[in-house]
Design an enzyme around this catalytic site. Structure first.
Site, PDB file in Angstrom:
ATOM      1  N   SER A 199     -67.255 -59.799 -74.438  1.00 40.96           N
ATOM      2  CA  SER A 199     -65.746 -59.844 -73.763  1.00 40.96           C
ATOM      3  C   SER A 199     -65.389 -61.430 -74.106  1.00 40.96           C
ATOM      4  O   SER A 199     -64.091 -61.277 -74.545  1.00 40.96           O
ATOM      5  CB  SER A 199     -65.894 -59.748 -72.282  1.00 40.96           C
ATOM      6  OG  SER A 199     -66.896 -60.787 -71.755  1.00 40.96           O
ATOM      7  N   ASP A 200     -65.889 -62.235 -74.085  1.00 39.83           N
ATOM      8  CA  ASP A 200     -65.404 -63.623 -74.148  1.00 39.83           C
ATOM      9  C   ASP A 200     -65.322 -63.880 -75.933  1.00 39.83           C
ATOM     10  O   ASP A 200     -64.023 -64.464 -76.337  1.00 39.83           O
ATOM     11  CB  ASP A 200     -66.221 -64.645 -73.874  1.00 39.83           C
ATOM     12  CG  ASP A 200     -67.692 -64.862 -74.307  1.00 39.83           C
ATOM     13  OD1 ASP A 200     -68.075 -63.759 -75.078  1.00 39.83           O
ATOM     14  OD2 ASP A 200     -68.527 -65.582 -73.833  1.00 39.83           O
ATOM     15  N   CYS A 201     -66.143 -63.188 -76.891  1.00 40.55           N
ATOM     16  CA  CYS A 201     -65.857 -63.350 -78.250  1.00 40.55           C
ATOM     17  C   CYS A 201     -64.565 -62.647 -78.700  1.00 40.55           C
ATOM     18  O   CYS A 201     -63.702 -63.164 -79.629  1.00 40.55           O
ATOM     19  CB  CYS A 201     -67.143 -62.639 -79.019  1.00 40.55           C
ATOM     20  SG  CYS A 201     -68.420 -63.432 -78.358  1.00 40.55           S
ATOM     21  N   GLU A 215     -61.501 -64.884 -77.162  1.00 41.16           N
ATOM     22  CA  GLU A 215     -61.315 -66.043 -78.041  1.00 41.16           C
ATOM     23  C   GLU A 215     -60.564 -65.570 -79.631  1.00 41.16           C
ATOM     24  O   GLU A 215     -59.758 -66.632 -79.942  1.00 41.16           O
ATOM     25  CB  GLU A 215     -62.396 -66.943 -77.897  1.00 41.16           C
ATOM     26  CG  GLU A 215     -63.092 -67.411 -76.640  1.00 41.16           C
ATOM     27  CD  GLU A 215     -61.990 -68.223 -75.698  1.00 41.16           C
ATOM     28  OE1 GLU A 215     -61.043 -68.473 -76.449  1.00 41.16           O
ATOM     29  OE2 GLU A 215     -62.145 -68.589 -74.787  1.00 41.16           O
TER      30      GLU A 215
END
Length: 732
Positions: free
Chosen positions: A458-460, A463
């Site tokens: 999710s964060d990859c 970002e």
């Protein structure tokens, strides 16, 4: 308390161990980020050595003199930022990404070496020499053992598996390194106290008996998919590790006993191998190793499973389990191009494919070819990385930093930005996973490492999406990713938000929370916490809020749903703040890391020190922990103890995170920030570089992992932000 500092020169040099010529190593890459270190022989590869001189990034990663010039001394923060960026851009590979040694965990090499030994696959001589050097140089400087990670105390897990690695690679038992390690291992009670993961690898090598391992039944995959404890409900790393483990345990795979293994049987234990009643040691784990003790529920369940497997399990059921597991491993191989989600499952899958299909197996050969993706050469030897790299993650933050501080607009960095953008464009997933693989959609998303590795986080994705949108605002970017190809990433992010009763509005790592947290009661790994199901993570929720906020201001696509997702996630982030103002970080060390992300997410909603009680508390938490020299230093012990623990010395990465958070918050006491910025400037070298300090990352609370490029782009960001925000005053 961190382990004692290593003595210089390296132990391998003091002992006169063989080493390869570092000048002969080359790093091969491709457009989607594959990394392969290759050793060129001085005689047979003489022409290639002449034709292909080492590049700057290869010299840097190998610890060689990189010949980069000294830069004019920076007297203000912006000049320091640009000097840092001038150094960092020289480390970018031609394909647009940055490489690093993603090391730290000390339980990875056993899988790769065990597979080579079990299958009688020759081990490359340059690798053998350099792996021995690495383990020698990472041994505890006092007792000679190894821990769960490179800064850990010595444990039975780390010491037993790395002792075996050294012996399988040809180090004799009376060598100073192995002799001291064995002495420490015996002081800790010997290998009977190793945790489950070590026992399984040792059993496969015929160095331990399977009746002494807590059961790993593949039968769980035959449960109905709706069953709350079905493995598809587990966290992705746990289910992908225990999938092939179940096969190996059920089939009782064992290497052919030979003189070396026979000798190891006697070296690893404090009594003769034949006298050990292994069944009595099924639950024996050294207290030094235990981070998450067995529950009574797990012990009762394990006893029942052992009874059922020994007396009640019919052969047809065993065959069905085998077929199911192998089919799922084949899907994983297809979806990850034989890399799997990480190096542990990668090695286990390779062993399963060899056992199932034999030495001529195409799948097994593909696994062998992919081994190079995990191996990285460094100044202190060759190690195995925590995945096949950090390519997309590092590139996303590098691009964001250049845009944030205005460097992306400067002619000298435009080619760097173009190449990074092209890499992220090449890294976006263009297809979903195999049906029946229990994987979520990934179309349009981004990986942590490479497109080949096949997993989005999710964060990859958030970002990378933010980085792409920022870069595509620049006038010189011509062939951008059209919005229509970014929309699927937004679709996936919205689908990942936890909407159930548990941590409503949060985001986890790879998937939604699928299983109940009570499954942690059957966590069998002993050395890791929070591994059974997905958990809500502050940093993942922060990154998604940041990414979606940037997208919200860029496009009207699913606008109402995007806004609602952000609002719900912000409520979760606020609810996770401790009463003292800190946020616990699950992927970086620790409160400084999570505090930076949390405050950035809230700042994107217009919150700051003046109008937000959460940001005020977060700022006070950080400001109170500033050290006398102006910096911040947080120990990895914070992750283990879930409370802020100061490092023995301040760390540039922690300092950058704290300064970024305070600036995003509009913290009124600028002197606090200025002192931190001065510390960053004081540790910068004349060529713009910062040296490596303490370890930066963590997973599962107890295992630390390296993110060497954090010391570049986060420091550059902090310095550039300070200059833009406060008028770039002269500081030295």
């Amino acid at each position: 308390m961190s382990r004692p500092t290593r003595i210089s020169p390296l132990l391998s040099e003091r002992l006169g161990l063989p080493r390869t010529e570092r000048e002969n190593w080359r790093l091969d890459t491709d457009t989607v980020g594959r990394l392969q270190w290759r050793y060129l022989d001085a005689d047979s590869d003489k022409e290639e050595l002449k034709r292909r001189p080492q590049r700057t990034y290869e010299k840097y990663l190998l610890g060689l003199d990189n010949d980069l010039p000294e830069l004019p001394r920076a007297e203000n923060a912006y000049d320091a930022a640009l000097n840092g960026l001038r150094f960092f851009k020289e480390l970018q590979l031609d394909e647009g990404f940055w490489a690093c040694r993603y090391g730290g965990p000390m339980f990875l090499l056993i899988g790769m070496v065990a597979v080579h030994y079990y299958t009688k696959t020759p081990f490359p001589e340059p690798w053998r020499i350099e792996v021995i050097r690495y383990l020698t140089n990472t041994a505890h400087p006092v007792d000679g053992g190894w821990g769960l990670h490179s800064e850990d105390k010595s444990t039975v897990f780390g010491t037993s598996v790395n002792y075996v690695v050294l012996r399988l690679l040809g180090v004799e038992p009376d060598h100073p390194v192995t002799a001291l390690a064995r002495k420490t291992l015996h002081k800790m009670g010997g290998t009977v106290g190793a945790p489950q993961w070590a026992k399984l690898w040792l059993a496969a090598l015929n160095l331990y008996e399977y009746e002494g391992i807590n059961p790993i039944p593949p039968d769980a995959w035959l449960l109905p998919d709706w069953f709350p404890a079905h493995p598809s409900k587990w966290w992705i790393h746990t289910r992908q590790v225990y999938l092939p483990m179940g096969y190996i345990y059920s089939e009782r795979l064992k290497a052919t006993l030979d003189p070396l293994l026979t000798s190891l049987r006697e070296e690893l234990y404090t009594c003769p191998y034949k006298d050990i009643d292994f069944a009595k040691h099924r639950t024996t784990v050294s207290p030094i190793d235990v981070y998450y003790p067995h529950t009574t529920v797990l012990n009762v369940m394990n006893s029942a499973i052992v009874l059922a497997q020994n007396y009640l399990r019919p052969n047809w059921l065993k065959r069905k389990c085998r077929e199911t597991v192998v089919n799922l491993i084949r899907k994983e191989n297809t979806d990850t191009k034989y890399l799997s989600v990480g190096p542990v499952s990668f090695a286990l899958n390779a062993l399963v494919m060899f056992a199932e299909e034999g030495p001529d197996s195409v799948a097994f050969k593909r696994h062998l070819d992919r081994t190079t993706d995990f191996m990285v050469m460094s100044s202190d030897g060759m190690l195995m990385m925590g995945t096949n790299g950090v390519q997309a993650w590092d590139t996303s933050f590098a691009l964001q930093t250049m845009c944030t501080i205005g460097a992306a607009e400067l002619p000298e960095f435009q080619e760097t930005v173009k190449k990074g953008h092209k890499f992220l464009k090449n890294s976006q997933f263009t297809e979903n996973c195999s049906p029946g693989s229990y994987r979520d959609p990934r179309l349009g998303c981004w990986p942590f490492s490479t497109k080949d590795q096949g997993y989005t986080v999710s964060d990859c994705t958030s970002e990378a999406m933010k980085a792409v949108l920022m870069v595509q605002n620049l006038p010189y970017i011509e062939a951008g990713i059209p919005d229509e190809k970014i929309y699927p990433a937004v679709d996936v992010l919205l689908s990942l938000q936890n909407r159930g009763s548990f941590s409503f509005g949060s985001f986890s790592s790879y998937e939604q929370i699928r299983g109940p947290p009570i499954l942690e009661w059957i966590n069998p790994a002993e050395v890791f916490g929070n591994i059974m199901v997905e958990y809500p993570y502050v940093e993942c929720s922060d990154s998604v809020v940041i990414g979606l906020s940037y997208f919200r201001d860029h496009s009207d696509y699913r606008h109402a749903e995007v806004v609602q997702a952000i609002d719900d996630a912000v409520k979760f982030i606020k609810s996770e703040q401790d009463s003292n103002g800190g946020w616990y970080g699950s992927w970086g060390i620790c409160y400084t890391y999570a505090g930076m992300f949390a405050i950035e997410a809230l700042s994107y909603q217009g919150e700051n020190y003046e109008n937000s009680e959460w940001i005020r508390k977060g700022c006070h938490f950080l400001a109170k922990r500033q050290e006398e020299d102006g910096g911040w230093g947080e120990s990895y012990r914070s992750c283990e103890t879930v409370t802020y623990v100061s490092h023995e010395q301040t760390q540039v990465v922690n300092t950058a995170w704290a300064c970024i958070a305070l600036m995003l918050a509009d913290y009124p006491d600028v002197e606090v920030i200025t002192r931190g910025i001065k510390l960053l400037m004081s540790r910068q070298k004349a060529n713009g570089e910062w040296l490596q300090e303490g370890i930066e990352g963590v997973f599962n609370r107890s295992c630390m992992i390296e993110y060497p490029n954090y010391k570049f782009y986060f420091l550059i960001k902090a310095l550039g932000m300070y200059a833009k925000k406060y008028g770039n005053p002269k500081l030295c």
